[in-house]
Design a protein around this motif. Sequence first.
Motif, PDB file in Angstrom:
ATOM      1  N   UNK A  40      -6.927 -11.744  -3.987  1.00 32.97           N
ATOM      2  CA  UNK A  40      -7.114 -11.067  -5.270  1.00 32.97           C
ATOM      3  C   UNK A  40      -8.577 -11.242  -5.657  1.00 32.97           C
ATOM      4  N   UNK A  41      -9.270 -10.134  -5.896  1.00 38.06           N
ATOM      5  CA  UNK A  41     -10.678 -10.236  -6.286  1.00 38.06           C
ATOM      6  C   UNK A  41     -10.811 -10.309  -7.803  1.00 38.06           C
ATOM      7  N   UNK A  42     -12.014 -10.104  -8.304  1.00 47.83           N
ATOM      8  CA  UNK A  42     -12.238 -10.270  -9.744  1.00 47.83           C
ATOM      9  C   UNK A  42     -11.606  -9.179 -10.613  1.00 47.83           C
ATOM     10  N   UNK A  43     -10.983  -8.173  -9.984  1.00 48.09           N
ATOM     11  CA  UNK A  43     -10.225  -7.197 -10.777  1.00 48.09           C
ATOM     12  C   UNK A  43      -8.947  -7.844 -11.299  1.00 48.09           C
TER      13      UNK A  43
ATOM     14  N   UNK B  85      -8.407 -11.886  13.143  1.00 48.97           N
ATOM     15  CA  UNK B  85      -8.466 -11.864  14.605  1.00 48.97           C
ATOM     16  C   UNK B  85      -9.523 -12.840  15.117  1.00 48.97           C
ATOM     17  N   UNK B  86     -10.571 -13.038  14.325  1.00 47.59           N
ATOM     18  CA  UNK B  86     -11.646 -13.955  14.712  1.00 47.59           C
ATOM     19  C   UNK B  86     -11.396 -15.386  14.239  1.00 47.59           C
ATOM     20  N   UNK B  87     -10.285 -15.587  13.506  1.00 48.32           N
ATOM     21  CA  UNK B  87      -9.903 -16.949  13.135  1.00 48.32           C
ATOM     22  C   UNK B  87     -10.202 -17.377  11.720  1.00 48.32           C
ATOM     23  N   UNK B  88     -10.452 -16.445  10.796  1.00 51.15           N
ATOM     24  CA  UNK B  88     -10.747 -16.839   9.422  1.00 51.15           C
ATOM     25  C   UNK B  88     -10.163 -15.890   8.394  1.00 51.15           C
ATOM     26  N   UNK B  89     -10.149 -16.354   7.154  1.00 58.33           N
ATOM     27  CA  UNK B  89      -9.713 -15.524   6.025  1.00 58.33           C
ATOM     28  C   UNK B  89     -10.946 -15.093   5.249  1.00 58.33           C
ATOM     29  N   UNK B  90     -11.201 -13.801   5.263  1.00 59.65           N
ATOM     30  CA  UNK B  90     -12.279 -13.221   4.474  1.00 59.65           C
ATOM     31  C   UNK B  90     -11.693 -12.036   3.713  1.00 59.65           C
ATOM     32  N   UNK B  91     -12.330 -11.630   2.629  1.00 59.71           N
ATOM     33  CA  UNK B  91     -11.777 -10.523   1.843  1.00 59.71           C
ATOM     34  C   UNK B  91     -11.813  -9.210   2.621  1.00 59.71           C
ATOM     35  N   UNK B  92     -11.124  -8.215   2.074  1.00 60.13           N
ATOM     36  CA  UNK B  92     -11.100  -6.895   2.703  1.00 60.13           C
ATOM     37  C   UNK B  92     -11.417  -5.823   1.669  1.00 60.13           C
ATOM     38  N   UNK B  93     -12.068  -4.781   2.128  1.00 60.22           N
ATOM     39  CA  UNK B  93     -12.431  -3.642   1.296  1.00 60.22           C
ATOM     40  C   UNK B  93     -11.272  -2.637   1.353  1.00 60.22           C
TER      41      UNK B  93
END
Length: 174
Positions: free
Chosen positions: A28-31, A105-113
């Motif tokens: 969940x982003x800042x929205x 797939x690369x092994x981490x949790x990053x946000x998505x657009x």
Amino acid sequence: MNVFKKSLTLAAFASFAATASFAGEQYVDDTGFAVSGYDVVAYFDLPQAPVGTAQAEAVPGLASITADYNGATFAFSTEENRDKFVANPAQYAPQYDGHCAYGVAQGGKVPANPNLWRIVDGELYLNITRNVVGFWEEDIPQNITLAEGNWVSLEPTEASERAIPQFSSEAPLN
């Protein structure tokens, strides 16, 4: 129960718990909304562009039409879409709790657009940047296989707290 049987039972339970389909924390982003306030059901009605070309823009949701799932609030553009989601949220919620599929797939949790999306075999995948979409699309099946393997250990970790780079939600959320 002897020690051997007890250990075997605990090991079996731990294995089940590690592979069971429990949802982790939704990104969940800042929205304050999952998928930055975009309507996850609407993706399934958008035309899907061929690999290597940009997808149609995501459909903004409204703050007045929402449903909760996986600890987050999802916004929808219509009450019909909200009702479809409520009837089967797992069918529409993005994979990897809304985190970037290539990142997983690369092994981490990053946000998505939310505007960088693709539906594969009836499942919604999101990515973080246009460059990452290129890497994702080089071998989508292999990236899904890698992500599924990584997700088992990543899922229990906290959701990403990073902002989506070069992204500002256009969802009006009125």
